[in-house]
Write an enzyme that holds these catalytic residues in place. Sequence first.
Site, PDB file in Angstrom:
ATOM      1  N   TYR A  44      -5.385  39.228 -46.499  1.00 39.38           N
ATOM      2  CA  TYR A  44      -4.369  40.151 -47.033  1.00 39.38           C
ATOM      3  C   TYR A  44      -3.244  40.296 -46.019  1.00 39.38           C
ATOM      4  O   TYR A  44      -3.489  40.429 -44.813  1.00 39.38           O
ATOM      5  CB  TYR A  44      -4.984  41.540 -47.313  1.00 39.38           C
ATOM      6  CG  TYR A  44      -4.811  41.920 -48.761  1.00 39.38           C
ATOM      7  CD1 TYR A  44      -3.540  42.129 -49.285  1.00 39.38           C
ATOM      8  CD2 TYR A  44      -5.907  42.037 -49.617  1.00 39.38           C
ATOM      9  CE1 TYR A  44      -3.363  42.435 -50.621  1.00 39.38           C
ATOM     10  CE2 TYR A  44      -5.734  42.343 -50.954  1.00 39.38           C
ATOM     11  CZ  TYR A  44      -4.457  42.545 -51.457  1.00 39.38           C
ATOM     12  OH  TYR A  44      -4.274  42.841 -52.772  1.00 39.38           O
ATOM     13  N   GLU A  46       0.106  42.275 -46.741  1.00 36.36           N
ATOM     14  CA  GLU A  46       1.262  42.998 -47.306  1.00 36.36           C
ATOM     15  C   GLU A  46       2.253  43.283 -46.197  1.00 36.36           C
ATOM     16  O   GLU A  46       1.865  43.649 -45.082  1.00 36.36           O
ATOM     17  CB  GLU A  46       0.806  44.327 -47.907  1.00 36.36           C
ATOM     18  CG  GLU A  46       0.062  44.171 -49.212  1.00 36.36           C
ATOM     19  CD  GLU A  46      -0.601  45.472 -49.627  1.00 36.36           C
ATOM     20  OE1 GLU A  46      -1.143  46.161 -48.732  1.00 36.36           O
ATOM     21  OE2 GLU A  46      -0.579  45.783 -50.816  1.00 36.36           O
ATOM     22  N   ASP A 204      20.537  29.937 -58.695  1.00 40.00           N
ATOM     23  CA  ASP A 204      19.125  29.587 -58.866  1.00 40.00           C
ATOM     24  C   ASP A 204      19.061  28.060 -58.807  1.00 40.00           C
ATOM     25  O   ASP A 204      19.391  27.379 -59.773  1.00 40.00           O
ATOM     26  CB  ASP A 204      18.627  30.120 -60.217  1.00 40.00           C
ATOM     27  CG  ASP A 204      17.182  29.709 -60.502  1.00 40.00           C
ATOM     28  OD1 ASP A 204      16.639  28.877 -59.751  1.00 40.00           O
ATOM     29  OD2 ASP A 204      16.608  30.215 -61.484  1.00 40.00           O
ATOM     30  N   THR A 230      12.424  27.555 -56.821  1.00 40.86           N
ATOM     31  CA  THR A 230      10.985  27.320 -56.843  1.00 40.86           C
ATOM     32  C   THR A 230      10.708  26.306 -55.735  1.00 40.86           C
ATOM     33  O   THR A 230      11.632  25.663 -55.233  1.00 40.86           O
ATOM     34  CB  THR A 230      10.524  26.728 -58.191  1.00 40.86           C
ATOM     35  OG1 THR A 230      11.302  25.561 -58.469  1.00 40.86           O
ATOM     36  CG2 THR A 230      10.676  27.717 -59.319  1.00 40.86           C
ATOM     37  N   LYS A 233       9.179  21.909 -57.687  1.00 38.15           N
ATOM     38  CA  LYS A 233       9.836  20.890 -58.524  1.00 38.15           C
ATOM     39  C   LYS A 233      10.280  19.738 -57.606  1.00 38.15           C
ATOM     40  O   LYS A 233       9.430  19.045 -57.063  1.00 38.15           O
ATOM     41  CB  LYS A 233      10.996  21.533 -59.280  1.00 38.15           C
ATOM     42  CG  LYS A 233      10.545  22.649 -60.224  1.00 38.15           C
ATOM     43  CD  LYS A 233      11.687  23.205 -61.020  1.00 38.15           C
ATOM     44  CE  LYS A 233      11.248  24.165 -62.086  1.00 38.15           C
ATOM     45  NZ  LYS A 233      10.906  25.493 -61.605  1.00 38.15           N
ATOM     46  N   ARG A 239       3.147  25.485 -55.938  1.00 39.09           N
ATOM     47  CA  ARG A 239       3.756  26.359 -56.944  1.00 39.09           C
ATOM     48  C   ARG A 239       4.169  27.677 -56.291  1.00 39.09           C
ATOM     49  O   ARG A 239       3.337  28.383 -55.729  1.00 39.09           O
ATOM     50  CB  ARG A 239       2.693  26.606 -58.011  1.00 39.09           C
ATOM     51  CG  ARG A 239       3.127  27.160 -59.310  1.00 39.09           C
ATOM     52  CD  ARG A 239       2.129  26.762 -60.378  1.00 39.09           C
ATOM     53  NE  ARG A 239       2.281  25.344 -60.636  1.00 39.09           N
ATOM     54  CZ  ARG A 239       3.268  24.828 -61.374  1.00 39.09           C
ATOM     55  NH1 ARG A 239       4.166  25.607 -61.951  1.00 39.09           N
ATOM     56  NH2 ARG A 239       3.363  23.529 -61.550  1.00 39.09           N
TER      57      ARG A 239
HETATM   58  C1  LIG Z   1      16.062  27.299 -62.997  1.00 37.07           C
HETATM   59  C2  LIG Z   1      14.696  27.896 -62.998  1.00 37.07           C
HETATM   60  N1  LIG Z   1      14.515  29.110 -62.439  1.00 37.07           N
HETATM   61  C3  LIG Z   1      13.320  29.702 -62.413  1.00 37.07           C
HETATM   62  C4  LIG Z   1      12.205  29.089 -62.943  1.00 37.07           C
HETATM   63  C5  LIG Z   1      10.895  29.836 -62.970  1.00 37.07           C
HETATM   64  O1  LIG Z   1       9.955  29.330 -62.147  1.00 37.07           O
HETATM   65  P1  LIG Z   1       8.409  29.746 -62.332  1.00 37.07           P
HETATM   66  O2  LIG Z   1       7.884  28.960 -63.482  1.00 37.07           O
HETATM   67  O3  LIG Z   1       7.815  29.390 -61.017  1.00 37.07           O
HETATM   68  O4  LIG Z   1       8.371  31.211 -62.601  1.00 37.07           O
HETATM   69  C6  LIG Z   1      12.329  27.815 -63.508  1.00 37.07           C
HETATM   70  C7  LIG Z   1      11.131  27.140 -64.043  1.00 37.07           C
HETATM   71  O5  LIG Z   1      11.126  26.165 -64.678  1.00 37.07           O
HETATM   72  C8  LIG Z   1      13.607  27.209 -63.544  1.00 37.07           C
HETATM   73  O6  LIG Z   1      13.802  26.018 -64.125  1.00 37.07           O
END
Ligand SMILES: Cc1ncc(COP(=O)(O)O)c(C=O)c1O
Length: 397
Positions: A44, A46, A204, A230, A233, A239
Amino acid sequence: MSKVFDLIEKEQNRQNTTIELIASENFVSPDVMRAVGSCLTNKYSEGYPSVRTSGNTGRYYGGCHIVDEIEEYCCDKWREVFHTDYHVNVQPHSGSSANLAAYMSVLQMGDTILAMDLNNGGHLTHGSPVNFSGKLFNMVFYNVTADGYIDYDDIAAKTEQFRPALILAGASAYSRIIEFDRIAKIIADANAKDPDYHPYFMVDMAHIAGLIAAGVHPSPFGLADIITTTTHKTLRGPRGGMIFCKKELAKKVDSAIFPCTQGGALQHVIAGKAVAAEEACTEEYRDYIFRVRDNCRAMCDEFIRMGYEVVTGGTDNHLFLVDFSRTHPHLTGKAVQDELDRHGITLNKNCVPGEKRSPMKASGVRIGTAPMTTKGFTEEDFIKTAHKIDEVIRGME
Ligand SMILES: Cc1ncc(COP(=O)(O)O)c(C=O)c1O
């Protein structure tokens, strides 16, 4: 043997024997897998490592001195990958958690966000009404042009009209370069017109993070206030998610993750992220990303040669979208996905710009080259796969 291990073996066999074209997936290295399956899952932690909290322990439990080191190292390595001195938080459990915390860090409920719609290539967390983003915030969407490119003039017009508190760039299904500098200029121009207006610029980069790391896509660092991603990918890590931000937002972002939206950090995953960062610093990884991009172009060109319609007419990154709505109006993305599944090819249905069907059926499919490039596929292999897909689709007719 436990039923679970029996099923894991079956899944391993599926992964070994199918052609994986899902643009958001990849195959991690044995080292990443080893870190994620390690004893760190027992701990743990936190809070944050002590270094971040000026020497006082920032954790709520004892025994954190080793995971502190891992988390700090992970942050340092990811800054190295992106050549940045931005603050980074490596605790988000996923891309969605990273986006939730990013919004919570600088916005109030009901604030306006300007983003890309799901149908045009955006993500659920970019304002879909069924997602927290669409429920908690006032979403406004910018359009794409008739040929599927981001409409930057529409971003400028909607910025002026709606005065969003945050402008979000990034997508799940967009095959072209995203011009971060153009969006930054739109924000600067809006601010020059009205010095009291300071929208946040968030990116993002979940899909294209690997391409940014390798210099194949322009970087948002230096332009955006907050950058989420993320790690699983194109970055080829475990993950999970991460948030980078300008230093002045560090405290807001950290507290938006813990204690606002998450509890204990997943230190086994953070260790996996650190291993992935080490790998992403290598020449081998850079070379891999260039091959992902080149393979994608080769496969995409082959589909176009065979008479398929590709959104925007091509690709600059690791994915492209085949749009059946005009060439095969009776075919849904779902039907193609299901039929290809039966032939050992895995991909996903996807909405296309101007989509008339529900996202559960959709009129297109998304194809990505990151996972199979990891497995060693060459341009010839991807071209062969394009022909195999065409054969299956012709069989459906
Ligand atoms: C652009 C984008 N942002 C956020 C996410 C969300 O990721 P997660 O599935 O890990 O929650 C994705 C997932 O495909 C994504 O393509």
